[in-house]
Design a protein around this motif. Structure first.
Motif, PDB file in Angstrom:
ATOM      1  N   GLU A   1       0.834  -1.197   0.000  1.00  0.00           N
ATOM      2  CA  GLU A   1       0.000   0.000   0.000  1.00  0.00           C
ATOM      3  C   GLU A   1       0.871   1.250   0.000  1.00  0.00           C
ATOM      4  OE1 GLU A   1      -3.744  -0.105   2.306  1.00  0.00           O
ATOM      5  OE2 GLU A   1      -2.909  -1.930   3.221  1.00  0.00           O
ATOM      6  N   PRO A   2       0.470   2.287  -0.720  1.00  0.00           N
ATOM      7  CA  PRO A   2      -0.761   2.380  -1.506  1.00  0.00           C
ATOM      8  C   PRO A   2      -0.679   1.583  -2.811  1.00  0.00           C
ATOM      9  CG  PRO A   2       0.528   4.386  -1.734  1.00  0.00           C
ATOM     10  CD  PRO A   2       1.234   3.549  -0.715  1.00  0.00           C
ATOM     11  N   TYR A   3      -1.766   0.872  -3.103  1.00  0.00           N
ATOM     12  CA  TYR A   3      -1.792   0.009  -4.286  1.00  0.00           C
ATOM     13  C   TYR A   3      -1.625   0.799  -5.580  1.00  0.00           C
ATOM     14  CZ  TYR A   3      -3.525  -3.624  -1.121  1.00  0.00           C
ATOM     15  OH  TYR A   3      -3.653  -4.531  -0.098  1.00  0.00           O
ATOM     16  N   ALA A   4      -2.064   2.040  -5.582  1.00  0.00           N
ATOM     17  CA  ALA A   4      -2.010   2.846  -6.802  1.00  0.00           C
ATOM     18  C   ALA A   4      -0.590   3.063  -7.297  1.00  0.00           C
ATOM     19  CB  ALA A   4      -2.701   4.197  -6.567  1.00  0.00           C
ATOM     20  N   THR A   5       0.392   3.022  -6.393  1.00  0.00           N
ATOM     21  CA  THR A   5       1.786   3.238  -6.794  1.00  0.00           C
ATOM     22  C   THR A   5       2.644   1.984  -6.655  1.00  0.00           C
ATOM     23  OG1 THR A   5       2.419   3.958  -4.551  1.00  0.00           O
ATOM     24  CG2 THR A   5       1.629   5.654  -6.094  1.00  0.00           C
ATOM     25  N   LEU A   6       2.023   0.850  -6.325  1.00  0.00           N
ATOM     26  CA  LEU A   6       2.793  -0.374  -6.090  1.00  0.00           C
ATOM     27  C   LEU A   6       3.597  -0.789  -7.310  1.00  0.00           C
ATOM     28  CD1 LEU A   6       3.630  -2.903  -4.533  1.00  0.00           C
ATOM     29  CD2 LEU A   6       1.423  -3.926  -5.132  1.00  0.00           C
ATOM     30  N   ALA A   7       2.960  -0.807  -8.469  1.00  0.00           N
ATOM     31  CA  ALA A   7       3.650  -1.258  -9.684  1.00  0.00           C
ATOM     32  C   ALA A   7       4.882  -0.419  -9.957  1.00  0.00           C
ATOM     33  CB  ALA A   7       2.689  -1.205 -10.872  1.00  0.00           C
ATOM     34  N   GLU A   8       4.749   0.881  -9.855  1.00  0.00           N
ATOM     35  CA  GLU A   8       5.878   1.771 -10.123  1.00  0.00           C
ATOM     36  C   GLU A   8       7.002   1.561  -9.116  1.00  0.00           C
ATOM     37  OE1 GLU A   8       6.855   6.586 -10.397  1.00  0.00           O
ATOM     38  OE2 GLU A   8       4.840   5.878  -9.879  1.00  0.00           O
ATOM     39  N   ARG A   9       6.648   1.451  -7.840  1.00  0.00           N
ATOM     40  CA  ARG A   9       7.667   1.304  -6.801  1.00  0.00           C
ATOM     41  C   ARG A   9       8.390  -0.045  -6.905  1.00  0.00           C
ATOM     42  NH1 ARG A   9       5.301   0.743  -2.219  1.00  0.00           N
ATOM     43  NH2 ARG A   9       3.107   0.932  -2.815  1.00  0.00           N
ATOM     44  N   PHE A  10       7.622  -1.117  -7.177  1.00  0.00           N
ATOM     45  CA  PHE A  10       8.227  -2.446  -7.288  1.00  0.00           C
ATOM     46  C   PHE A  10       9.134  -2.513  -8.515  1.00  0.00           C
ATOM     47  CE2 PHE A  10       8.472  -6.981  -8.108  1.00  0.00           C
ATOM     48  CZ  PHE A  10       8.486  -7.549  -6.846  1.00  0.00           C
ATOM     49  N   ASP A  11       8.661  -1.979  -9.626  1.00  0.00           N
ATOM     50  CA  ASP A  11       9.428  -2.031 -10.869  1.00  0.00           C
ATOM     51  C   ASP A  11      10.724  -1.241 -10.750  1.00  0.00           C
ATOM     52  OD1 ASP A  11       9.683  -2.944 -13.541  1.00  0.00           O
ATOM     53  OD2 ASP A  11       9.059  -0.992 -14.291  1.00  0.00           O
TER      54      ASP A  11
END
Length: 387
Positions: free
Chosen positions: A137-147
């Motif tokens: 969380e926040p899920y909205a930025t998860l993809a960007e942060r993980f990538d």
């Protein structure tokens, strides 16, 4: 529509005026009635064939299962789908292929299931293992942060759930992230809460990821049958390797430990194959009846919309939009809803309250989960949950 496949759905608990509303289907999915004959057939085959049962199992049943899984996920090579009693066994076998005397860096999230989370904690006790956990969380930025983190550092292994077990939220853009992963990183997708629930197409990333799932949840074949897809040209040599991995060479064992270029690379040892019979019976039933994952998902989405409509009108102090953990209910959610009840005591009381109304749910500490399945009536409004 689909209730005819499930005799259990029609049961009424003793002393209850209401039919049982089973909303723990994300934990234990009801088994279609066809599985009873499948278990009996496994018993008959074992009793009749004894040790000769391994021939039909490995020459017919296992390939049939691999083929059904491959069609479900659009995987190009069914013979690269390894099977085992649980996903933990498969994932740990993969981890055992790394040289633990050398530095091992692992990237994951803080929302992974208990078995993997616990295993990582144990591995971190070794001085050369480093684990980075990205907050989900926040899920909205998860993809960007993980990538960003995946490409920033030198990770030998990345691991993430396609649908998080504690919330039902889908990891945004996880397949895209896996498609563009660094070549040096082995990438594992935990698909347990997605397989046979949400449509999944792994065709573009089949040779870039290990995908794990099993039959216990949404397929409804029970525990004891899990799988892991293996990328092409995989040369990993698991340290944890059972006698099944040498099945092709049992009569001509070599001095060195060899590995086949198929699912046997990650094979373990003797297991109970009654879940295999059950899983095949369900695949056969649904194929005959035209039941697809797409139809199942659409059916559940409609059920979830009806639930939300009833919930919004009920004004429940805990089961409400404010407490519902979600990211994208229409496009990015799994087949259960999770409500944050604030405390474990609140969740426990609510679970007991629901059970008194013949509604079965489950909980994880302060989180209460309510699941949806095709054995729920197509006109179910879920008023039983609230009154």
């Amino acid at each position: 529509m689909y209730q005819k496949y499930y005799r259990q759905f029609l049961q009424t608990p003793s002393g209850s005026p209401s039919p049982m509303l089973h909303m723990a289907c994300h934990s234990h999915h009801y088994w279609p009635d066809a599985t009873l004959e499948a278990v009996q057939q496994y018993w008959r085959d074992s009793a009749l064939l004894a040790d000769d049962k391994w021939g039909p199992i490995f020459e017919e049943k296992v390939p049939a299962w691999q083929g059904a899984v491959a069609r479900t996920l659009n995987l190009p090579a069914p013979d690269r789908i390894a099977i085992a009693p649980n996903t933990h066994e498969l994932v740990y076998r993969l981890i055992s292929a790394f040289d633990l005397s050398r530095p091992l860096r692992i990237l994951t999230t803080d929302g992974e299931f208990y078995s993997f989370a616990r295993q990582l904690q144990r591995l971190e006790e070794l001085p050369n293992v480093e684990v980075t956990r990205i907050a989900k969380e926040p899920y909205a930025t998860l993809a960007e942060r993980f990538d960003q983190e995946l490409h920033r550092a030198d990770y030998q292994l990345a691991y993430a759930s396609l649908v998080f077990f504690d919330s039902g939220v889908v990891f945004p853009e996880l397949l895209r992230i896996a498609e563009h992963k660094p070549a040096r990183t082995e990438f594992v997708i935990d698909g347990y809460h997605a397989f046979f629930a949400r449509p999944i197409d792994l065709g573009r990333i089949a040779d870039q990821v290990f995908f794990t799932a099993g039959s216990y949840k949404y397929l409804g074949a029970g525990e004891g049958l899990c799988f892991m897809s293996i990328p092409a040209n995989c040369s990993l040599r698991p340290l944890n390797s059972g006698w099944f991995a040498e099945m092709a060479e049992l009569e001509n064992r070599a001095d060195r430990v060899g590995f086949a270029d198929n699912w046997l690379r990650f094979a373990g040892a003797t297991m109970d194959y009654s879940p295999l019979y059950k899983g095949l019976a369900i695949f056969d039933l649904f194929e005959r009846e035209g039941v697809t994952v797409e139809k199942i998902h659409d059916y559940v989405l409609a059920a979830q919309r009806r639930f939300l409509t009833t919930m919004d009108a009920a004004g429940h102090p805990l089961l409400n939009r404010q407490n519902l953990i979600c990211h994208d209910l229409e496009n990015g959610h799994g087949h259960f809803f999770t409500f944050d009840c604030g405390t474990a005591q609140n969740a426990e009381r609510l679970q007991q309250e629901l059970k008194s109304r013949a509604v079965l749910s489950d909980r994880r500490q302060q989180l209460l989960r309510l699941g949806f399945a095709i054995y729920h009536d197509e006109n179910e409004t879920y008023r039983q949950v609230f009154t």
